[in-house]
Design a protein around this motif. Structure first.
Motif, PDB file in Angstrom:
ATOM      1  N   LEU A 224       0.818  -1.206   0.000  1.00  0.00           N
ATOM      2  CA  LEU A 224       0.000   0.000   0.000  1.00  0.00           C
ATOM      3  C   LEU A 224       0.854   1.260   0.000  1.00  0.00           C
ATOM      4  CD1 LEU A 224      -2.773  -1.092   2.533  1.00  0.00           C
ATOM      5  CD2 LEU A 224      -2.762  -1.291   0.050  1.00  0.00           C
ATOM      6  N   SER A 225       2.092   1.134  -0.467  1.00  0.00           N
ATOM      7  CA  SER A 225       3.001   2.288  -0.448  1.00  0.00           C
ATOM      8  C   SER A 225       2.596   3.355  -1.454  1.00  0.00           C
ATOM      9  CB  SER A 225       4.438   1.826  -0.733  1.00  0.00           C
ATOM     10  OG  SER A 225       4.524   1.199  -2.009  1.00  0.00           O
ATOM     11  N   ALA A 226       1.895   2.951  -2.539  1.00  0.00           N
ATOM     12  CA  ALA A 226       1.579   3.910  -3.592  1.00  0.00           C
ATOM     13  C   ALA A 226       0.130   4.375  -3.565  1.00  0.00           C
ATOM     14  CB  ALA A 226       1.886   3.303  -4.964  1.00  0.00           C
ATOM     15  N   ILE A 227      -0.753   3.669  -2.852  1.00  0.00           N
ATOM     16  CA  ILE A 227      -2.172   4.026  -2.893  1.00  0.00           C
ATOM     17  C   ILE A 227      -2.894   3.414  -1.702  1.00  0.00           C
ATOM     18  CG2 ILE A 227      -2.960   2.026  -4.258  1.00  0.00           C
ATOM     19  CD1 ILE A 227      -4.689   4.066  -5.854  1.00  0.00           C
ATOM     20  N   THR A 228      -3.962   4.047  -1.268  1.00  0.00           N
ATOM     21  CA  THR A 228      -4.822   3.523  -0.218  1.00  0.00           C
ATOM     22  C   THR A 228      -6.144   3.101  -0.846  1.00  0.00           C
ATOM     23  OG1 THR A 228      -3.833   4.955   1.461  1.00  0.00           O
ATOM     24  CG2 THR A 228      -6.001   4.024   1.954  1.00  0.00           C
ATOM     25  N   PRO A 229      -6.525   1.827  -0.778  1.00  0.00           N
ATOM     26  CA  PRO A 229      -7.793   1.394  -1.366  1.00  0.00           C
ATOM     27  C   PRO A 229      -8.979   2.124  -0.745  1.00  0.00           C
ATOM     28  CG  PRO A 229      -6.407  -0.490  -0.821  1.00  0.00           C
ATOM     29  CD  PRO A 229      -5.768   0.716  -0.195  1.00  0.00           C
ATOM     30  N   GLU A 230      -9.901   2.554  -1.611  1.00  0.00           N
ATOM     31  CA  GLU A 230     -11.101   3.235  -1.165  1.00  0.00           C
ATOM     32  C   GLU A 230     -12.309   2.654  -1.887  1.00  0.00           C
ATOM     33  OE1 GLU A 230     -10.726   7.387  -1.855  1.00  0.00           O
ATOM     34  OE2 GLU A 230      -8.917   7.630  -0.633  1.00  0.00           O
ATOM     35  N   ALA A 231     -13.452   2.640  -1.217  1.00  0.00           N
ATOM     36  CA  ALA A 231     -14.686   2.178  -1.839  1.00  0.00           C
ATOM     37  C   ALA A 231     -14.981   3.019  -3.080  1.00  0.00           C
ATOM     38  CB  ALA A 231     -15.838   2.268  -0.842  1.00  0.00           C
ATOM     39  N   GLY A 232     -15.375   2.345  -4.167  1.00  0.00           N
ATOM     40  CA  GLY A 232     -15.676   3.032  -5.414  1.00  0.00           C
ATOM     41  C   GLY A 232     -14.538   3.053  -6.400  1.00  0.00           C
ATOM     42  N   GLN A 233     -13.304   2.844  -5.943  1.00  0.00           N
ATOM     43  CA  GLN A 233     -12.189   2.732  -6.877  1.00  0.00           C
ATOM     44  C   GLN A 233     -12.323   1.433  -7.686  1.00  0.00           C
ATOM     45  OE1 GLN A 233      -8.946   2.934  -4.044  1.00  0.00           O
ATOM     46  NE2 GLN A 233      -8.391   4.986  -4.720  1.00  0.00           N
ATOM     47  N   THR A 234     -11.659   1.402  -8.820  1.00  0.00           N
ATOM     48  CA  THR A 234     -11.689   0.198  -9.654  1.00  0.00           C
ATOM     49  C   THR A 234     -10.491  -0.680  -9.324  1.00  0.00           C
ATOM     50  OG1 THR A 234     -12.839   1.322 -11.455  1.00  0.00           O
ATOM     51  CG2 THR A 234     -11.650  -0.693 -12.007  1.00  0.00           C
ATOM     52  N   GLU A 285     -17.159  -1.190   0.284  1.00  0.00           N
ATOM     53  CA  GLU A 285     -16.706  -0.629   1.555  1.00  0.00           C
ATOM     54  C   GLU A 285     -16.017  -1.685   2.413  1.00  0.00           C
ATOM     55  OE1 GLU A 285     -19.794   1.407   3.596  1.00  0.00           O
ATOM     56  OE2 GLU A 285     -20.119   2.889   1.997  1.00  0.00           O
ATOM     57  N   GLY A 286     -16.548  -2.924   2.376  1.00  0.00           N
ATOM     58  CA  GLY A 286     -15.925  -4.001   3.143  1.00  0.00           C
ATOM     59  C   GLY A 286     -14.540  -4.340   2.636  1.00  0.00           C
ATOM     60  N   MET A 287     -14.371  -4.369   1.309  1.00  0.00           N
ATOM     61  CA  MET A 287     -13.051  -4.630   0.729  1.00  0.00           C
ATOM     62  C   MET A 287     -12.065  -3.546   1.122  1.00  0.00           C
ATOM     63  SD  MET A 287     -14.074  -5.835  -3.125  1.00  0.00           S
ATOM     64  CE  MET A 287     -12.375  -5.752  -3.707  1.00  0.00           C
ATOM     65  N   ALA A 288     -12.493  -2.279   1.034  1.00  0.00           N
ATOM     66  CA  ALA A 288     -11.599  -1.181   1.390  1.00  0.00           C
ATOM     67  C   ALA A 288     -11.132  -1.320   2.835  1.00  0.00           C
ATOM     68  CB  ALA A 288     -12.302   0.158   1.180  1.00  0.00           C
ATOM     69  N   ALA A 289     -12.056  -1.682   3.720  1.00  0.00           N
ATOM     70  CA  ALA A 289     -11.707  -1.803   5.139  1.00  0.00           C
ATOM     71  C   ALA A 289     -10.737  -2.945   5.380  1.00  0.00           C
ATOM     72  CB  ALA A 289     -12.978  -1.991   5.967  1.00  0.00           C
ATOM     73  N   THR A 290     -11.014  -4.125   4.837  1.00  0.00           N
ATOM     74  CA  THR A 290     -10.143  -5.270   5.135  1.00  0.00           C
ATOM     75  C   THR A 290      -8.808  -5.174   4.404  1.00  0.00           C
ATOM     76  OG1 THR A 290     -11.218  -6.626   3.410  1.00  0.00           O
ATOM     77  CG2 THR A 290     -12.087  -6.799   5.650  1.00  0.00           C
ATOM     78  N   MET A 291      -8.772  -4.547   3.223  1.00  0.00           N
ATOM     79  CA  MET A 291      -7.494  -4.348   2.539  1.00  0.00           C
ATOM     80  C   MET A 291      -6.620  -3.347   3.288  1.00  0.00           C
ATOM     81  SD  MET A 291      -8.064  -4.601  -1.591  1.00  0.00           S
ATOM     82  CE  MET A 291      -9.369  -3.392  -1.716  1.00  0.00           C
ATOM     83  N   ASN A 292      -7.244  -2.429   3.996  1.00  0.00           N
ATOM     84  CA  ASN A 292      -6.488  -1.447   4.759  1.00  0.00           C
ATOM     85  C   ASN A 292      -6.128  -1.922   6.154  1.00  0.00           C
ATOM     86  OD1 ASN A 292      -6.188   0.787   2.927  1.00  0.00           O
ATOM     87  ND2 ASN A 292      -8.390   1.122   3.094  1.00  0.00           N
ATOM     88  N   GLY A 293      -6.298  -3.223   6.413  1.00  0.00           N
ATOM     89  CA  GLY A 293      -5.770  -3.799   7.633  1.00  0.00           C
ATOM     90  C   GLY A 293      -6.727  -3.880   8.795  1.00  0.00           C
ATOM     91  N   GLU A 294      -8.027  -3.656   8.565  1.00  0.00           N
ATOM     92  CA  GLU A 294      -8.977  -3.789   9.653  1.00  0.00           C
ATOM     93  C   GLU A 294      -9.300  -5.254   9.948  1.00  0.00           C
ATOM     94  OE1 GLU A 294     -12.362  -1.224   9.419  1.00  0.00           O
ATOM     95  OE2 GLU A 294     -11.179   0.467   8.684  1.00  0.00           O
TER      96      GLU A 294
END
Length: 315
Positions: A224-234, A285-294
């Protein structure tokens, strides 16, 4: 443009209406994807924007008019201005390399490497004027020799009129660029105009993993050094080529079911057509949360497909 149907491997051309009233022909060799059940075709430069009917042609010369779509002439990706995937210039100039004594040392402060993930195998492209034929030689800043001719040599003769040279960067070149080193260009009898690197979408994971039921991808393995996953991104999954339909199923780290597309066993359990070697859909939203380490698990992936890369689109 995506086209779905049967026996599409026999399609050889696509005709787009041109701005000047003449059709622009895209050959099948330039399709992004060509499989028996699906085609993925980039619309070419110079098209006429607005409602249109694209025409396909098969190997027998028979033509098929597709349902009306709305075409856009907006250029997306592949330039220094847009940030999408494609070649991005890292140096531009007008340097005449007259002979082998005229080495050009392009230092790190002369190169624009922002937003480019540098790694071995990343494609580099040189553009030059070459009216009479030329020798082109490339080294990394430590005089390391990348393979520019496909046969292990770092110099190559290019015929008169050839104005581009593409090759993958070596491990040495990747290391020197990441460390702030430059590029050394030599040879003779050409004018160097531009150097570009292929700018990929940020890669969260790369490797080769056959999913089975199930693959619990740890959040700690995502870059995740280049980007933070967010809901709605492709998000974009790339697979090894497969000549038969394959199953793909995805859940977030909490077994939440994101929407991939209609037509499968469920919205998150689909069948990839033969030759459908990549897949794009929106992050939930769930993917964004779990990819970001929740959760310790970023994604839970199932099916019978081999994944090679997971990226997020940024254009």
């Amino acid at each position: 443009m995506e086209v779905y149907g049967n026996d599409l491997e026999f399609i050889t051309k696509a005709y787009f209406p041109g701005e000047d009233g003449k059709d622009i022909v895209v050959d099948a060799s330039d399709f992004k994807r060509k499989a028996t059940g699906s085609l993925y075709i980039y619309s070419p430069m110079g098209i006429k924007a607005g409602p249109a009917q694209v025409v396909l042609e098969d190997c027998s010369g028979k033509k098929y008019t597709l349902p009306e779509v709305t075409l856009s002439d907006e250029v997306v990706g592949g330039s220094g201005e847009t940030g999408g995937e494609g070649y991005a210039p890292i140096w531009e100039g007008d340097v005449y390399i007259y002979d082998w004594a005229n080495w050009q040392y392009l230092t790190s402060d002369q190169l624009s490497l922002e937003d480019i993930q540098i790694h071995e195998g990343l494609m580099i492209r040189l553009t030059f004027d070459n009216p009479d034929g030329a020798s082109v030689c490339v080294c990394d800043a430590n005089w390391g020799a990348p393979d520019i001719d496909g046969e292990g040599n770092n110099s190559v003769w290019v015929a008169a009129g050839t104005t581009e040279l593409e090759f993958p960067i070596s491990q040495g070149m990747a290391e020197t660029l990441k460390a702030g080193g430059g590029i050394i260009v030599g040879g003779g009898n050409y004018t160097l105009k531009k150097i570009e690197l292929f700018r990929e979408y940020p890669t969260l994971w790369a490797g080769e993993y056959t999913t089975g039921w199930w693959w619990y991808l740890p959040a700690s393995e995502l870059d995740l050094s280049a980007i933070t996953p967010e809901a709605g991104q492709t998000i974009r999954f790339t697979f090894t080529h497969h000549d038969a339909p394959q199953t793909f199923c995805l859940c977030d780290g909490w077994w939440g079911a994101p929407f991939i597309r209609d037509g499968g066993e469920s919205d998150n359990n689909i069948v990839l057509a033969a030759g459908e070697d990549f897949l794009e859909f929106e992050i939930s939203e769930g993917m964004a949360a779990t990819m970001n380490g929740e959760s310790e698990t970023a994604l839970i992936i199932g099916g019978d497909i081999t994944i090679t890369k997971i990226q997020i689109k940024t254009d």
